[in-house]
Design an enzyme around this catalytic site. Structure first.
Site, PDB file in Angstrom:
ATOM      1  N   LYS B  90       0.816  -1.218   0.000  1.00  0.00           N
ATOM      2  CA  LYS B  90       0.000   0.000   0.000  1.00  0.00           C
ATOM      3  C   LYS B  90       0.851   1.270   0.000  1.00  0.00           C
ATOM      4  CE  LYS B  90      -4.122  -1.979   0.200  1.00  0.00           C
ATOM      5  NZ  LYS B  90      -5.143  -1.798  -0.848  1.00  0.00           N
ATOM      6  N   GLU B 112      -9.543   6.489   2.819  1.00  0.00           N
ATOM      7  CA  GLU B 112     -10.347   5.474   3.487  1.00  0.00           C
ATOM      8  C   GLU B 112      -9.411   4.336   3.853  1.00  0.00           C
ATOM      9  OE1 GLU B 112      -9.865   5.512   0.281  1.00  0.00           O
ATOM     10  OE2 GLU B 112      -9.226   3.441   0.012  1.00  0.00           O
ATOM     11  N   SER B 379       1.659  -9.686  -0.683  1.00  0.00           N
ATOM     12  CA  SER B 379       1.346  -8.250  -0.632  1.00  0.00           C
ATOM     13  C   SER B 379       1.597  -7.613   0.729  1.00  0.00           C
ATOM     14  CB  SER B 379      -0.100  -8.023  -1.063  1.00  0.00           C
ATOM     15  OG  SER B 379      -0.984  -8.778  -0.258  1.00  0.00           O
TER      16      SER B 379
HETATM   17  C1  LIG Z   1      -1.629  -6.849   2.625  1.00  0.00           C
HETATM   18  C2  LIG Z   1      -2.772  -6.524   1.727  1.00  0.00           C
HETATM   19  N1  LIG Z   1      -2.927  -7.214   0.590  1.00  0.00           N
HETATM   20  C3  LIG Z   1      -3.943  -6.971  -0.246  1.00  0.00           C
HETATM   21  C4  LIG Z   1      -4.901  -6.008   0.033  1.00  0.00           C
HETATM   22  C5  LIG Z   1      -6.033  -5.854  -0.923  1.00  0.00           C
HETATM   23  O1  LIG Z   1      -6.006  -4.692  -1.664  1.00  0.00           O
HETATM   24  P1  LIG Z   1      -5.657  -4.687  -3.201  1.00  0.00           P
HETATM   25  O2  LIG Z   1      -6.539  -5.655  -3.887  1.00  0.00           O
HETATM   26  O3  LIG Z   1      -5.933  -3.289  -3.612  1.00  0.00           O
HETATM   27  O4  LIG Z   1      -4.240  -5.035  -3.349  1.00  0.00           O
HETATM   28  C6  LIG Z   1      -4.787  -5.254   1.213  1.00  0.00           C
HETATM   29  C7  LIG Z   1      -5.769  -4.218   1.536  1.00  0.00           C
HETATM   30  O5  LIG Z   1      -5.812  -3.625   2.577  1.00  0.00           O
HETATM   31  C8  LIG Z   1      -3.692  -5.516   2.071  1.00  0.00           C
HETATM   32  O6  LIG Z   1      -3.544  -4.829   3.221  1.00  0.00           O
END
Ligand SMILES: Cc1ncc(COP(=O)(O)O)c(C=O)c1O
Lengths: 260, 398
Positions: B90, B112, B379
């Site tokens: 993020k 948000e 992620s």
């Molecule tokens: C670690 C992590 N992975 C994935 C996401 C999902 O978001 P996005 O689909 O935008 O990557 C989030 C959302 O808060 C997150 O904190």
């Protein structure tokens, strides 16, 4: 279509030297069975058209009062489909303007929705999340119908946008008087007068002010400098509190002479 | 099915700008500012400088040897977004947009947050750059992610609780949008995923692309070729689009997006908007959106707050339609398995969101050959989820 009955109704009032008044009500707040009663009440009280709000799960352009009215209606199971069929059951001579977010219309089906609006005597549509650039989504289906797709113009719209939108406007121009959502306001920006008079000079259709107008004093103020006013949250609250006198007072305040 | 107006800001028939008029100028100003920033070498240098020295990029592409062994199929690599400062991908977007806001002369930020990851990333970027920040967060998410609220406050951000609806991400976006409409003249909205009206999906993708670009370079260094498959989890779709975008033209690379199936798709309690295949408009864009037959938007359900959103960004909707990306899903139970699997095989505790991707990737690897290569976007890290995971596992490890 260029001679919309919605415009005609506003102009008729203006030709009498007075400003038009359009109240907003949330359909289904208090139950769908009071819908016709409330429409008739507003018509008799002197409204020139009525905005019929449709409840939605995510009303991002609305403040607390209308959000809560929408939630109450949703709790009663009110939907766009139910409102449309209720409207078709009894027609009114006053022009009705449906205000709904876009998604319920898409779920309904644009063509079917427009057909049903026609059958229900709906003379205008206000869709707060359908800006000028995206209006093709509905406008094709509206060709040849006496249903105006009323555009909103905001304080942040640039002069070029204002001209583009006003030139293509149908019904009337909805001049949003605050940066923000619907609701009650105690004050307005100082450059608002200039903005509204600029708008009136470029628009071919009447210009009505709305968002945040809630007291008789504010209604009188805006009635004097525009072709009409729209009052939402204050009407919604008055219906909810069954304070019908308050509504009559507000509409009376709108019977103010317009400056030309 | 509807006929949308094809053109700018669209991905096939998805995307668009379904917002109140008050925001229209701000969106076009933002689009211009973004285009000019990306064309300005000074801006790019500044961004890259922060990504390197503040975020800690580039982060590793790590060969997960024991996980690979356990699957007994393709070689599994993990793109370590969990090692970024603040613990997830993020920050890539939050930092990019905060720099953009500053360039536009906007010193106030609204955002948000769901899991709190985007909120923390935004609060961090604002502290770094001296911007004033308010974050809207659903009441239920505040309960689930209490410590992230404290982190944001510690970073000098004001956190506003949203108790409307189910008090989750969708409601937080509604409130952030309302706030932005009222403060648009001096405030920039840092949207946290590849969602919202044009140009947001593009801006978020542009700032997240670094994930896929680094991955591509790193895998070629390590293996001398591109991977056979790439997997990422999908909330709104930002880590996935950042990972996928640089690979979209490479037709031999299979791309997999993993939605959150919550209690299971058949239970109706899930967040898998592509699986559900209903189209509509939410938060300014035409997308796949969970909704009932009257067009009321439905609440999403997922154990991971970051995937708890009832729609998927417009570019993913299009990539699904043209068949370029395969979208699949993993349940809450799958994700919990994924957390334990990665923790015990690799010594890495993933975020619950990322664990959805891990679980699917582990299954996929088993169907692939040992000479094939699979990359998973890890992620984020799991620190924020320890309470949730412990509660879900009944207090102990299974
Ligand atoms: C670690 C992590 N992975 C994935 C996401 C999902 O978001 P996005 O689909 O935008 O990557 C989030 C959302 O808060 C997150 O904190």
């Amino acid at each position: 279509m260029s001679n919309f009955s919605l415009t005609a109704s506003i102009l008729k009032r203006n030709e009498e030297g007075q400003s038009a008044f359009i109240p907003y009500m949330m359909a289904g707040d208090g139950g769908l069975d009071v819908l016709h009663e409330r429409i008739s009440f507003l018509e008799e009280a002197g409204a020139d058209a009525i905005e019929i709000g449709i409840p939605f799960s995510d009303p991002v352009a609305d403040g607390e009062v209308i959000q809560e009215a929408g939630s109450r209606a949703i709790k009663r199971g009110v939907t766009l489909r139910k409102v449309m069929s209720e409207l078709q059951a009894q027609l009114h001579s006053i022009p009705l303007v449906v205000m709904t977010y876009l998604n319920p219309v898409l779920a309904y089906g644009v063509l079917e929705f427009v057909e049903d609006c026609d059958l229900a005597g709906v003379k205008g549509l206000i869709i707060p999340d359908l800006p000028h650039e995206e209006r093709g989504l509905l406008s094709n289906a509206l060709i040849g119908k006496d249903i105006a797709l009323v555009p909103l113009i905001s304080l942040t719209s640039s002069p070029e946008r204002i001209e583009k939108i006003a030139r293509n406007a149908e019904g009337f121009v909805y001049a949003v008087t605050v940066n923000g959502i619907t609701g009650v306001r105690s004050s307005f920006r100082s450059d608002l007068m200039d903005h509204l008079s600029d708008l009136r000079s470029v628009s071919n259709v009447p210009v009505l002010a709305g968002f945040g107008i809630s007291t008789s004093k504010q209604v009188r103020h805006f009635s004097a400098i525009t072709d009409g006013v729209i009052v939402g949250s204050a009407i919604v609250t008055a219906f909810h509190e069954e304070n019908l006198e308050k509504i009559q007072t507000l509409i009376k305040a709108g019977r103010t002479a317009v400056s030309q | 099915m509807i006929q949308t107006v094809e053109g700018k800001g669209r991905y096939g028939r998805f995307g668009g700008q379904y917002v109140p008029e008050t925001l229209m100028e701000a969106l076009s100003e933002l689009e211009e500012a973004h285009d000019s920033a990306l064309a300005d070498p000074e801006f790019i240098d500044q961004l890259n400088g922060y990504l390197k020295d503040f975020v800690g990029r580039e982060n590793p592409l790590y060969f997960a040897e024991r996980l690979t062994e356990a699957a007994g199929g393709a070689k599994i690599y993990l793109k370590r977004e969990d090692l970024n400062h603040t613990g997830a991908h993020k920050i890539n977007n939050a930092l990019g947009q905060a720099l953009l806001a500053k360039r536009m002369g906007k010193r106030k930020i609204v955002a948000e947050t769901g899991a709190g990851q985007h909120g923390v990333a935004t609060a961090t970027a604002c502290a770094l750059l001296g911007l004033e920040c308010v974050v809207f967060m659903g009441k239920e998410d505040i309960r689930r992610q209490e410590l992230n609220v404290f982190r944001m406050e510690l970073l000098g951000t004001r956190v506003e609780s949203v108790d409307k609806g189910a008090g989750t991400l969708k409601d937080a976006v509604n409130e952030a949008l309302r706030y932005w409409v009222a403060h648009v003249e001096d405030t920039h909205y840092i949207l946290g995923s590849a969602l919202g009206p044009n140009p947001f999906p593009k801006i978020v993708r542009d700032f997240q692309q670094v994930i896929g670009q680094e991955t591509k370079r790193q895998i070629v260094e390590k293996e001398g070729r591109l991977p056979d498959a790439v997997v990422a989890c999908i909330g709104g779709g930002s880590n996935a689009i950042g990972m996928f975008h640089p690979f979209v033209e490479d037709e031999n690379v299979a791309l997999y997006g993993v939605e959150a199936a919550g209690g299971g798709i058949s239970t109706g309690k899930h967040a898998a908007a592509i699986a559900e295949a209903k189209e509509g408009v939410l938060h300014g864009a035409y997308m796949y959106v969970l909704q009932d037959e009257d067009g009321f938007i439905q609440e999403a359900h997922s154990i991971s707050a970051g995937l708890d959103y009832p729609a998927v960004g417009p570019e993913h909707c299009h990539l699904h339609d043209i068949g370029r990306v395969h979208y699949t899903s993993a349940t809450d139970a799958d994700a919990l398995e994924g957390v334990q699997l990665l923790a015990q095989k690799e010594g890495i505790i993933p975020a619950l969101e990322s664990a959805h991707a891990i679980h699917f990737a582990f299954d996929l690897a088993q169907e692939m050959q040992p000479d094939e290569i699979l990359v998973v976007c890890l992620s984020g890290r799991g620190d924020k989820d320890m309470q949730t995971v412990r509660d879900a596992l009944g207090g102990g490890v299974q």
